[in-house]
Structure formats: structure tokens, C-alpha cells
Design an enzyme around this catalytic site. Structure first.
Site, PDB file in Angstrom:
ATOM      1  N   ASP A  15       0.428  15.269 -47.490  1.00  0.00           N
ATOM      2  CA  ASP A  15      -0.167  14.207 -46.695  1.00  0.00           C
ATOM      3  C   ASP A  15      -1.434  14.796 -46.067  1.00  0.00           C
ATOM      4  OD1 ASP A  15      -0.351  11.754 -45.153  1.00  0.00           O
ATOM      5  OD2 ASP A  15       0.360  12.941 -43.451  1.00  0.00           O
ATOM      6  N   ASP A  17      -3.645  13.429 -42.823  1.00  0.00           N
ATOM      7  CA  ASP A  17      -3.688  13.457 -41.357  1.00  0.00           C
ATOM      8  C   ASP A  17      -2.366  13.988 -40.798  1.00  0.00           C
ATOM      9  OD1 ASP A  17      -6.144  11.312 -40.423  1.00  0.00           O
ATOM     10  OD2 ASP A  17      -5.364  11.121 -42.451  1.00  0.00           O
ATOM     11  N   ASP A 171       4.215  14.678 -42.517  1.00  0.00           N
ATOM     12  CA  ASP A 171       4.621  14.730 -41.106  1.00  0.00           C
ATOM     13  C   ASP A 171       5.158  13.399 -40.596  1.00  0.00           C
ATOM     14  OD1 ASP A 171       2.022  13.500 -41.188  1.00  0.00           O
ATOM     15  OD2 ASP A 171       1.827  13.869 -39.039  1.00  0.00           O
TER      16      ASP A 171
END
Length: 231
Positions: A15, A17, A171
Site C-alpha cells: 500500500d 499512504d 496499514d
């Protein structure tokens, strides 16, 4: 899951960001300008980043604000953010050694994000990652965004690797949901933009890591197991 019990590692997906890059400072600055609030508390914004622009805007504007104001603020936010795409954004400490370890072992890596391509591409370019990433799947690249498995499956297809030989690191719960549905090994990034009401240990990831160093240790073990299998 131990490194020894993991499937053969042929690709690692990340991922963007909150996993590869700490984009929060630039997002907060753009949001403060767009919403005319002077400054945005980054700690307050942190767990909202995975929810996208609408969720961030909704949290900053006064409750009950005119929906038209939300739309204006969102469009201005995106325009402001594009202008400052990587003023204060940096890779999280410890991420570059992971990428270099992958590259040194001939393991390709890629990005799977819900950020749209018109923001993803300049961000990766600013971070000098666009030529290093073997594939990039943005939020408007696949038929569906995460948590649907389509983006992760598309990344595996572009890398020509079976999902069972790929790892996806993220995250947010949506990252793990997407990865699990796609059939890849999933890793929660405990250093990212976590929602304290939904901790990573509840997401059902195959591997939970708290820091990039944790991930690097696991990766080195997995690469060692990979080398043993190749003999």
C-alpha cells in the site's frame, strides 16, 4: 506464519499512504487550506487517511455543514494536495532498506493503492520510486478498488506471478481483506495510519509487523528459505 512456512516469494506489494510513505504532513497542509481552518491536528487526521478525501473533509468541517461546502472543500483539497504532493512526504524510516533488499535478491515489488493515478504517479516520481516499482495499481486502475481483490489480482497478473507467491503489506483492514481474498500472503503494517478502534491484530493478516524493521527481519528469513528451496 514463519518465513520458513511461507510460500515461495516472487513479489512483494505495498500500500502507499501509511505503508511505504508518510504522506500525512502534506495531506494535513492541503486539508487546512481547503477547509479554511488554519491548521489540522495530524494526530486527529492520522486514523482517517485510509478513508480517503471525503472522510478527512467530513471530520474537519463543522458538523451539519452544507453538502455543497463539502464538495467544494474536497475538490479544493485534492487540487491543493496535488500542488504539494511531496513537500514534506518521505518514505517511512526503514522502508528503503526493504526495497533494496528485494531488489538485491531479484524480487520485484509493486504498489497497490486506492489513491487515483493522477496523484499516485507524481507522488512516486517525487519519491524516486516510479522506475523502481515493477508495477503500480492505483484506485482507478482495476475494475474495483480495495477491499475488493481486483487490484491485488491485477498486480499479480502484471507481474506474471501466482498470487500464492506474492505478499501484500498494508496499514488498513481493507488492505488485508483485499489481499486475503486475492490469495496472497498478507502483512499488517503496524507503523501506519491505524484506527485505534480497529487494531491490526483483528484484521486476520497472515503476519503482523509493528515496524519496518520487523518486516525486514521476516523478509530476510523468507528470502533465505527461498534460496534453500532453489538448491
Amino acid at each position: 506464519m514463519s518465513a520458513e512456512s511461507a510460500p515461495r516469494l516472487e513479489a512483494m506489494l505495498f500500500d502507499l499512504d501509511g505503508t511505504l510513505a508518510d504522506t500525512l504532513p502534506d495531506l494535513a497542509d492541503a486539508l487546512a487550506t481547503a477547509a479554511d481552518v488554519g491548521a489540522v491536528d495530524e494526530a486527529r487526521l492520522r486514523p482517517l487517511v485510509s478513508g480517503g478525501a471525503r472522510q478527512m473533509i467530513a471530520n474537519v468541517l463543522t458538523p451539519g455543514a452544507d453538502p455543497a461546502r463539502h464538495d467544494r472543500a474536497r475538490h479544493r483539497f485534492l487540487a491543493e494536495y496535488r500542488e504539494r504532493i511531496a513537500v514534506r512526504t518521505r518514505l517511512f524510516p526503514g522502508i528503503d532498506p526493504i526495497l533494496r533488499t528485494l531488489e538485491g535478491h531479484g524480487v520485484r515489488w509493486g504498489v497497490v493503492t486506492n489513491k487515483h493515478a493522477w496523484l499516485t504517479e507524481p507522488l512516486l516520481e517525487s519519491l524516486d520510486l516510479e522506475r523502481r516499482a515493477a508495477c503500480v495499481v492505483s484506485g482507478d486502475t482495476a475494475a474495483h478498488p480495495k477491499p475488493h481483490p481486483a487490484p491485488v489480482l491485477l498486480a499479480c497478473e502484471r507481474l506474471s506471478v501466482p498470487p500464492r507467491t506474492a505478499v501484500y503489506v498494508g496499514d488498513a483492514r481493507s488492505d488485508i481483506t483485499s489481499g486475503r481474498a486475492a490469495g496472497v500472503t498478507t502483512v499488517s503494517a503496524g507503523w501506519g495510519y491505524l484506527n485505534p478502534d480497529d487494531p491490526p491484530e483483528r484484521w486476520g493478516a497472515d503476519i503482523d509487523t509493528r515496524t519496518p524493521q520487523d518486516l525486514l527481519v521476516w523478509l530476510r528469513g523468507a528470502l533465505g528459505a527461498r534460496s534453500m528451496m532453489a538448491r
